[in-house]
Every structure is written in structure tokens, then in C-alpha cells.
Enzyme design. Structure first.
Site, PDB file in Angstrom:
ATOM      1  N   GLY A  33       0.763  -1.287   0.044  1.00  0.00           N
ATOM      2  CA  GLY A  33      -0.093   0.014  -0.062  1.00  0.00           C
ATOM      3  C   GLY A  33       0.844   1.235   0.113  1.00  0.00           C
ATOM      4  N   ASN A  34       0.301   2.532   0.247  1.00  0.00           N
ATOM      5  CA  ASN A  34       0.972   3.703   0.320  1.00  0.00           C
ATOM      6  C   ASN A  34       0.318   4.508   1.502  1.00  0.00           C
ATOM      7  OD1 ASN A  34      -0.938   5.502  -1.145  1.00  0.00           O
ATOM      8  ND2 ASN A  34      -0.674   3.979  -2.614  1.00  0.00           N
TER       9      ASN A  34
END
Ligand code: CTP
Ligand code: CA
Length: 233
Positions: A33-34
Site C-alpha cells: 500500500g501507500n
């Protein structure tokens, strides 16, 4: 600004906004993810709705955020899902704003079961493959008169400044407007305030002052309405 004090200059305009950060699954319990909070995309959606637009908000993962009133919200998770939802909504869109942080890569394989540690392979590698560039695809399939806005988070480096990188990215992507956030050193991610530049394909370069994400949103919609009312549109 109070909603009733805002111009109703997006009345009759369908805007599609992507927000948040995509997640690319490794197995049923893990993902890549980020750190995107989704706040800027939500602010864009809220302000557009307040200015009279019909708003479709394609939202990947965000912090817990209040749903903007009067907005059609379409939750997604992966880059592939986000691409599909945005492309579907784009068929009737006058304006598309890609504020989402889309993963550039995804794991080549997603395991059906939780990946276990194994002494046979103590340090496994994760093979990644490229995700398609959604923004570039939208530009290729652009409808007549459709305005397309990209976002870029940049740091300067040995190859050039934030603005050098952003100017090159605007050209490469072929969108009408590029909102550039200077990132690093505690800037932009997870912050209430944003700063940067708004670059246009026509060469306009507007500095966006440090301020609330709603202010940046207003600057973007001002530029978009200018483009929608270009002669010949
Ligand atoms: N974007 C997209 N699809 C992707 C990656 C990015 O549509 N697979 C969009 C983002 O939503 C953003 C714009 O492209 O509006 C710029 O994203 P950015 O990550 O800055 O650009 P990249 O071309 O991925 O370049 P970089 O190598 O700097 O990450
Ligand atoms: Ca990227």
C-alpha cells in the site's frame, strides 16, 4: 468558505475524482500500500459538489474521512479496480481528476492462502509487475472537450528540481492540468495542508500557497472552469 458563498459554476458538469491509495494484495491478509490519506481527493469532491457539480468519487483506501454530501461514492481497493471504476464513470465525465495514489506495481502472484514462513526459502523475493497507467489511458480515450487533471508528488533530485520533474511529467502524461505537490520532509502526506504548483498544458504555472486542502481544491476548480469555457468548447 461557506457553501452558499461559493460560485455555482460547476452546475451541469459531471466530474469524476479518484482518491486515496490503492492496495495490491500478496495473500488474503497482506498487501502493498501507500500513505495517501485521501484528504485532497475528498476536498476536491466536496468543493465540486458545493459548486454545483455532479460528482463521482472513486475512492481507494483512505483515513477515516467524512463522506462529502451529495457525492456518488464508489469504493475500490486495487489499481485494477480503480482503473475500471474510473473508466466506467469517464464515459459521461466532463472532467476527470486523478488524485489517487495508484500503485505502480503489483505482486505478480496473489496467494489464495496466507503465505507461511518456511526454512526451505528463508528470504523470499516478491516479484512485481507494472500496473497500467490509468491517467495515460484516459488521455488516449479522451472524449471531445473532456478536461483531465493529474496529480504528482515530487521531490527534487540530482536530475532536476520538483518543477523540472513535474513539467516533464505533464508532457509525458498529456493531461490538461497537473497539480504538483512538493513531498518529503513532512510535506503533503497525511497533512491538513498542501502546497505546490498548478501547471497547465498551455504553459501556465500557478503557485498554490500553503493552505487548507479545500483552498487547493478551489484553485483546481477555478482552472478547470477556465478550460471548460475555452472558446470552441
Ligand atoms: N497514475 C495513474 N495510474 C498509475 C500511476 C499513476 O493514473 N498506474 C496517475 C496518478 O493518479 C497521478 C498521476 O498519474 O494523477 C501521476 O502519478 P505519479 O505516481 O506521480 O506518476 P508516475 O507516472 O507513476 O511516475 P513516478 O515514476 O514518478 O511514480
Ligand atoms: Ca507512480
Amino acid at each position: 468558505a461557506r457553501a452558499d458563498a461559493l460560485p455555482r459554476d460547476l452546475e451541469g458538469v459531471h466530474v469524476v475524482i479518484s482518491a486515496g491509495g490503492t492496495r495490491e494484495p500478496l495473500d488474503p491478509v497482506r498487501h502493498l500500500g501507500n500513505r495517501s490519506s485521501g484528504k485532497q481527493g475528498y476536498a476536491l469532491a466536496r468543493v465540486a459538489a458545493q459548486r454545483g457539480a455532479r460528482v463521482t468519487l472513486v475512492t481507494a483506501h483512505t483515513q477515516a474521512l467524512a463522506e462529502p454530501a451529495g457525492v456518488d461514492i464508489r469504493p475500490v481497493s486495487t489499481a485494477a479496480q480503480l482503473g475500471e471504476a474510473v473508466q466506467d464513470a469517464a464515459r459521461t465525465a466532463d472532467v476527470i481528476v486523478m488524485a489517487a495514489a495508484v500503485a505502480d506495481f503489483r505482486p505478480a502472484d496473489t496467494a489464495d492462502y496466507k503465505i507461511k514462513k518456511s526454512d526451505d526459502n528463508p528470504d523470499p523475493d516478491i516479484k512485481l509487475v507494472r500496473n497500467p497507467d490509468i491517467l495515460a489511458g484516459l488521455v488516449r480515450q479522451r472524449l471531445p472537450g473532456q478536461v483531465i487533471v493529474g496529480f504528482a508528488a515530487e521531490t527534487g533530485d540530482a536530475d532536476g528540481s520538483v518543477l523540472d520533474h513535474a513539467t516533464a511529467k505533464l508532457k509525458r502524461k498529456g493531461c490538461d492540468l497537473l497539480v504538483v505537490n512538493a513531498v518529503g520532509e513532512g510535506k503533503a502526506f497525511e497533512m491538513e495542508e498542501n502546497t505546490g504548483w498548478l501547471l497547465s498544458a498551455e504553459g501556465l504555472r500557478e503557485r498554490i500557497p500553503l493552505g487548507a486542502k479545500a483552498l487547493l481544491a478551489a484553485t483546481v476548480w477555478d482552472a478547470v472552469t477556465g478550460l471548460l469555457h475555452r472558446p470552441g468548447k
